[in-house]
Design an enzyme around this catalytic site. Structure first.
Site, PDB file in Angstrom:
ATOM      1  N   HIS A 387       0.875  -1.242  -0.004  1.00  0.00           N
ATOM      2  CA  HIS A 387       0.097   0.204  -0.048  1.00  0.00           C
ATOM      3  C   HIS A 387       0.904   1.103   0.078  1.00  0.00           C
ATOM      4  O   HIS A 387       0.261   2.304  -0.295  1.00  0.00           O
ATOM      5  CB  HIS A 387      -0.952  -0.204   1.092  1.00  0.00           C
ATOM      6  CG  HIS A 387      -2.240   0.691   0.970  1.00  0.00           C
ATOM      7  ND1 HIS A 387      -2.476   1.413  -0.140  1.00  0.00           N
ATOM      8  CD2 HIS A 387      -3.357   0.558   1.757  1.00  0.00           C
ATOM      9  CE1 HIS A 387      -3.858   1.950  -0.150  1.00  0.00           C
ATOM     10  NE2 HIS A 387      -4.262   1.321   1.010  1.00  0.00           N
ATOM     11  N   ASP A 391      -2.135   2.324  -4.447  1.00  0.00           N
ATOM     12  CA  ASP A 391      -3.378   2.814  -4.100  1.00  0.00           C
ATOM     13  C   ASP A 391      -4.391   1.628  -4.216  1.00  0.00           C
ATOM     14  O   ASP A 391      -4.455   0.838  -4.938  1.00  0.00           O
ATOM     15  CB  ASP A 391      -3.941   3.904  -4.590  1.00  0.00           C
ATOM     16  CG  ASP A 391      -2.810   5.140  -4.237  1.00  0.00           C
ATOM     17  OD1 ASP A 391      -2.108   4.978  -3.219  1.00  0.00           O
ATOM     18  OD2 ASP A 391      -2.889   5.926  -4.901  1.00  0.00           O
TER      19      ASP A 391
END
Length: 416
Positions: A387, A391
């Site tokens: 992450h 995204d």
């Protein structure tokens, strides 16, 4: 004249290994380039070959010892005969054996290993053979050069109808027997192999260094299964390889990686490295553990090229002949837990990459199509991603691209 056997160069950045197994015992005849020992590195098992014809001499290290590149691990006596080249240790061992043979002994189990046994057993295989009281000379080996594997022994035991391991030997008459309570629990300590230690270390490092998150979706496998059933015979006849599902998912991943380049990128320091190529790592199960060889330039390979590469990896992973360089690199990983029956899982990212796609088993489930509830062969997909770089929107988009390509394989042909 004795010739030294040294640890060969194992690959870039690999300086040491573990002596996993001696394939020849002192006093045994060996030929030049014949494997005499097996080394375990962080990635693969590497065989050490005899440099000359002769007889196996002194072994400088024991199984399980750590050895460095260039270290001398054994001697091979050139021009000696097997009968005359036995080391003092072997002579002592033979003397002990003769003394034991002269005395009345308890019934012995079938021979497991020795200088006259053509099948050299690994410690794990030897243990299973002893547990089941089998004669290894009567079991057909499927490993490299006909060697026995643990699965070979278990299959032989099952064929004989053994539900549980048998005792290796019976206690001598009148000997004290320790009482074992019913339901007593036992423990066994086995040293971790170097490969298993490395797997554990790298997986934990991946968890510690990435902001890992997993997103899920499901995919209707009807179209791919229909296409496979329609063309599998023609495909195998033309290309000499079976048409499987992995080539479809590899091709789908290539399309999705082009649309969402962040999934194919990696963080190095304070920079993001974007790649315009797709080297797809494919998780393969091997006897020593999970290995991840890389399908280089998967974006340039045909379906047949991908299937042949993966099939070759699978075969050589079982034989233990994968090369270290074949498992380096990789920009994205596909792991198929469905072959073992997994319904759903959250795969862990391979270090140096930003995402891994997990495939699972196909099963018929009720779904709604055109207002009707129908049964369809469905598979859950899981994308674990870093992450820090990828995204949530990009991860979901990537997984949807995979789903679209699998449910409509025509997209794979027209690059859509």
């Amino acid at each position: 004249m004795a010739t030294e056997v040294k640890v060969p160069t194992l690959g870039e950045s690999i300086t040491e290994a573990t002596l996993g197994q001696w394939l020849k015992a002192p006093g045994e005849a060996v030929k030049a380039d014949e494997p005499i020992a097996s080394l375990e590195t962080d990635k693969v098992a590497v065989e050490v070959n005899s440099p000359v014809d002769g007889v196996m001499g002194e072994q400088a290290v024991a199984e399980g010892d750590t050895v460095e590149v260039g270290a001398v691990i054994a001697l091979v006596n050139e021009g000696a005969s097997a009968a005359s080249a036995a080391t003092p240790a072997v002579a002592d061992r033979n003397a002990v054996g003769q003394a034991e043979a002269a005395a009345p002994t308890e019934p012995a189990a079938a021979p497991v290993d020795g200088d006259d046994d053509p099948k050299t057993l690994s410690p794990a295989v030897r243990r299973v053979v002893l547990e089941h009281g089998l004669d290894p000379s009567k079991i057909r080996g499927t490993g490299k050069d006909g060697r026995l594997t643990k699965d070979d022994v278990l299959a032989a035991a099952k064929a004989q109808g053994q539900a549980k391991p048998v005792a290796v030997s019976a206690p001598a008459a009148g000997a004290p027997v320790a009482a074992v309570a019913a339901g007593a629990r036992k423990e066994e300590r086995v040293r971790m192999t170097r490969l298993r230690q490395t797997i554990a270390s790298r997986l934990k490092e991946s968890q510690n260094t990435t902001a890992m998150l997993t997103t899920y979706n499901d995919v209707d496998m009807t179209a791919v299964m229909d296409a496979r059933n329609r063309y599998k015979d023609l495909f195998e006849k033309k290309h000499g390889i079976r048409l499987g599902f992995m080539s479809f998912f590899a091709k789908a991943a290539v399309l999705a990686l082009r649309d969402v380049p962040a999934v194919n990128a990696a963080i190095e320091g304070d920079e993001i490295v974007y790649r315009d190529y797709a080297d797809i790592s494919v998780a393969v199960s091997a006897p020593q553990g999970l290995v991840v060889p890389v399908v280089r330039d998967a974006d340039k390979l045909s379906f047949a090229g991908i299937e042949k590469t993966i099939a070759d990896f699978g075969k050589r992973a079982k034989d233990g002949t994968l090369k270290i360089e074949e498992m380096k690199g990789g920009t994205f990983t596909i792991s198929n837990g469905g072959v073992f029956g997994s319904l759903l899982s959250s795969p862990i990212i391979n270090l140096g990459q930003s995402a891994v796609l997990g495939l699972h088993r196909i099963e018929e489930r009720p779904v709604v199509r055109d207002g009707q509830i129908v049964a369809r062969p469905m598979m859950y997909l899981a994308l674990s991603y870093d992450h820090r770089l990828v995204d949530g929107r990009e991860a979901v988009t990537f997984l949807v691209r995979i789903k679209e390509a699998i449910e409509d394989p025509t997209r794979l042909l027209i690059d859509l």
